[in-house]
Scaffold this motif. Structure first.
Motif, mmCIF file in Angstrom:
data_model
loop_
_atom_site.group_PDB
_atom_site.id
_atom_site.type_symbol
_atom_site.label_atom_id
_atom_site.label_comp_id
_atom_site.label_asym_id
_atom_site.label_seq_id
_atom_site.Cartn_x
_atom_site.Cartn_y
_atom_site.Cartn_z
ATOM 1 N N PRO A 38 -0.483 -0.693 -0.943
ATOM 2 C CA PRO A 38 0.387 -0.854 0.236
ATOM 3 C C PRO A 38 -0.129 -0.129 1.476
ATOM 4 O O PRO A 38 0.034 -0.619 2.597
ATOM 5 C CB PRO A 38 1.718 -0.264 -0.243
ATOM 6 C CG PRO A 38 1.724 -0.537 -1.716
ATOM 7 C CD PRO A 38 0.291 -0.349 -2.151
ATOM 8 N N SER A 39 -0.762 1.037 1.307
ATOM 9 C CA SER A 39 -1.264 1.794 2.455
ATOM 10 C C SER A 39 -2.386 1.076 3.186
ATOM 11 O O SER A 39 -2.722 1.431 4.320
ATOM 12 C CB SER A 39 -1.745 3.171 2.003
ATOM 13 O OG SER A 39 -2.813 3.041 1.076
ATOM 14 N N GLN A 40 -2.983 0.074 2.542
ATOM 15 C CA GLN A 40 -4.072 -0.685 3.153
ATOM 16 C C GLN A 40 -3.575 -1.941 3.865
ATOM 17 O O GLN A 40 -4.385 -2.744 4.327
ATOM 18 C CB GLN A 40 -5.087 -1.076 2.077
ATOM 19 C CG GLN A 40 -5.757 0.117 1.415
ATOM 20 C CD GLN A 40 -6.626 -0.289 0.241
ATOM 21 O OE1 GLN A 40 -6.158 -0.915 -0.716
ATOM 22 N NE2 GLN A 40 -7.903 0.058 0.311
ATOM 23 N N LEU A 41 -2.252 -2.092 3.961
ATOM 24 C CA LEU A 41 -1.653 -3.277 4.565
ATOM 25 C C LEU A 41 -0.947 -2.924 5.864
ATOM 26 O O LEU A 41 -0.508 -1.785 6.066
ATOM 27 C CB LEU A 41 -0.634 -3.908 3.602
ATOM 28 C CG LEU A 41 -1.130 -4.305 2.212
ATOM 29 C CD1 LEU A 41 0.034 -4.852 1.399
ATOM 30 C CD2 LEU A 41 -2.256 -5.322 2.289
ATOM 31 N N SER A 42 -0.794 -3.912 6.726
ATOM 32 C CA SER A 42 0.021 -3.743 7.931
ATOM 33 C C SER A 42 1.497 -3.747 7.549
ATOM 34 O O SER A 42 1.869 -4.101 6.419
ATOM 35 C CB SER A 42 -0.256 -4.879 8.909
ATOM 36 O OG SER A 42 0.237 -6.111 8.381
ATOM 37 N N GLY A 43 2.347 -3.381 8.526
ATOM 38 C CA GLY A 43 3.781 -3.395 8.258
ATOM 39 C C GLY A 43 4.286 -4.775 7.888
ATOM 40 O O GLY A 43 5.106 -4.934 6.973
ATOM 41 N N GLY A 44 3.796 -5.804 8.596
ATOM 42 C CA GLY A 44 4.211 -7.169 8.286
ATOM 43 C C GLY A 44 3.780 -7.599 6.897
ATOM 44 O O GLY A 44 4.514 -8.284 6.185
ATOM 45 N N GLN A 45 2.566 -7.193 6.479
ATOM 46 C CA GLN A 45 2.088 -7.534 5.142
ATOM 47 C C GLN A 45 2.888 -6.806 4.068
ATOM 48 O O GLN A 45 3.200 -7.375 3.017
ATOM 49 C CB GLN A 45 0.600 -7.205 5.037
ATOM 50 C CG GLN A 45 -0.289 -8.132 5.850
ATOM 51 C CD GLN A 45 -1.717 -7.630 5.948
ATOM 52 O OE1 GLN A 45 -1.989 -6.429 5.858
ATOM 53 N NE2 GLN A 45 -2.658 -8.548 6.135
ATOM 54 N N GLN A 46 3.251 -5.547 4.314
ATOM 55 C CA GLN A 46 4.081 -4.817 3.354
ATOM 56 C C GLN A 46 5.439 -5.498 3.190
ATOM 57 O O GLN A 46 5.967 -5.595 2.080
ATOM 58 C CB GLN A 46 4.263 -3.374 3.817
ATOM 59 C CG GLN A 46 3.010 -2.527 3.726
ATOM 60 C CD GLN A 46 3.263 -1.093 4.141
ATOM 61 O OE1 GLN A 46 4.284 -0.511 3.796
ATOM 62 N NE2 GLN A 46 2.339 -0.520 4.910
ATOM 63 N N GLN A 47 5.971 -5.967 4.303
ATOM 64 C CA GLN A 47 7.257 -6.664 4.220
ATOM 65 C C GLN A 47 7.136 -7.915 3.367
ATOM 66 O O GLN A 47 8.020 -8.220 2.576
ATOM 67 C CB GLN A 47 7.728 -7.005 5.638
ATOM 68 C CG GLN A 47 9.168 -7.433 5.739
ATOM 69 C CD GLN A 47 9.332 -8.942 5.663
ATOM 70 O OE1 GLN A 47 8.360 -9.686 5.599
ATOM 71 N NE2 GLN A 47 10.561 -9.384 5.629
#
Length: 372
Positions: free
Chosen positions: A147-156
């Motif tokens: 998750p830390s390697q993703l943008s906020g939109g990707q985490q969502q």
């Protein structure tokens, strides 16, 4: 990166959409009465919003549907079945939390698989559902990232994929866009709507942002102080608010106080400062009502302009002016109050100057008379 416009062939199966009903629900925390006789009927396959300010009870109500809160009175049904006494894991609902609640040490793929593993789903089925869910949200190529390697939109999107992978009957979204910047919120809310329509899931969305609710939801329940103020489509709520709170919460509203007097069969509403207008025939004015109208429904004209039939005419003075690109917003003084007037901007048009006298024109059909 946006979600694909069509689901892949091995996508998650769609299940028959179900209704959700909330009947006579009351909930208190000690002396704090949080939910007050809430009654709502959400249609199968509907994208429904609980909209209201912080502390109005909307998230408490969503968590009650999920099973994380228990009502003092009333019941909740899904597809006609009473689920009030069931624990969260037996309600067949999926909830996307505001914080996303992703496991930081797990890959995207493991995060999506987690709920299925907890339910004892067979490995082959887990793999199929995980791949289908990731493809559905456009993240199939990022399954091995953390998750830390993703943008906020990707985490969502990972949080959404994890939820839809368990194939819930109802999808619950608790302010899922609040951690995103303004541009990303617009993109992701469109993606959520597209996903909901493709899956056909009954979805309940909690937000305090009226623009979000208006743009993607079929109907909205406006809440305040633990009560449902009004339920309707975004256009119904905007054009026909039930009270002053709804009018003021959904969009900009001009609200003017005054006194109503009848004489010789006509009615006059006298504003603070002495300016008055005739109340159009056939319009109901509740006790204690105030005059309400939207900025774009008003117009400005020269001081000596005559008003045509069906248009109220009030003298005013321009106090300030804001250029908004497609429109110009004027702040004008009327009867001791200031109101906003939005006029379309066209190149070459002469603008009203500060301190300039003008006439405020209000079509009768734009006037609303609302009480608290």
């Amino acid at each position: 990166m946006t979600m694909p416009s069509t689901a892949p062939a091995d996508s998650l199966p769609t299940t028959p959409a179900v209704s959700v009903a909330i009947e006579g629900v009351n909930l208190s925390y000690g002396d704090n009465h949080v939910l007050k006789d809430v009654n709502l009927a959400i249609e199968p396959g509907e994208f429904f919003a609980f909209l209201g300010p912080s502390g109005c009870g909307k998230t408490t109500l969503l968590r009650l549907i999920a099973g994380f809160n228990q009502a003092d009175t009333g019941r909740v049904t899904i597809g006609g079945a009473d689920i009030t006494a069931l624990p969260p894991w037996k309600r067949d609902v999926g909830m996307v939390f505001q914080s996303y609640a992703l496991w930081p040490h797990m890959t995207v793929r493991r995060n999506v698989a987690f709920g299925l593993e907890e339910r004892g789903v067979k490995r082959a089925e887990i793999e199929r559902r995980v791949e289908a869910a990731l493809a559905l949200v456009g993240l199939a190529h990022l399954g091995e990232r953390r998750p830390s390697q993703l943008s906020g939109g990707q985490q969502q999107r990972v949080a959404v994929a994890r939820t839809v992978a368990v194939e819930p009957k109802v999808l619950l979204l608790d302010e899922p866009l609040s951690n995103l910047d303004a541009k990303m919120r617009v993109q992701v809310r469109r993606e959520l709507r597209d996903l909901q329509q493709r899956l056909g899931l009954t979805t309940i969305f909690v937000t305090h942002d009226q623009e979000e609710a208006n743009s993607i939801c079929d109907r909205i329940a406006v809440m305040n102080d633990g009560t449902v103020q009004q339920v309707g489509t975004p256009m119904e709520l905007y054009e026909r608010p039930a009270n002053l709170f709804v009018a003021n919460f959904l969009g900009t509203a001009n609200i003017l106080s005054g006194a109503l007097a009848e004489s010789g069969g006509s009615r006059r509403f006298t504003l603070e400062g002495g300016t008055a207008l005739e109340v159009p025939a056939g319009q109901s004015v509740p006790s204690g009502a105030r005059l309400v109208f939207r900025p774009q429904h008003a117009d400005l004209a020269p001081p000596d302009a005559a008003a045509g039939p069906g248009i109220a005419r009030l003298p005013c003075t321009v106090r300030h002016r804001e250029f908004l690109g497609a429109s110009v917003r004027y702040g004008v003084a009327v009867g001791g109050s200031e109101v906003a007037v939005d006029l379309p901007f066209r190149s070459g048009n002469e603008l009203y100057g500060l301190g300039e006298a003008a006439t405020l024109l209000l079509p009768d059909k734009s006037l609303m008379w609302l009480a608290d």
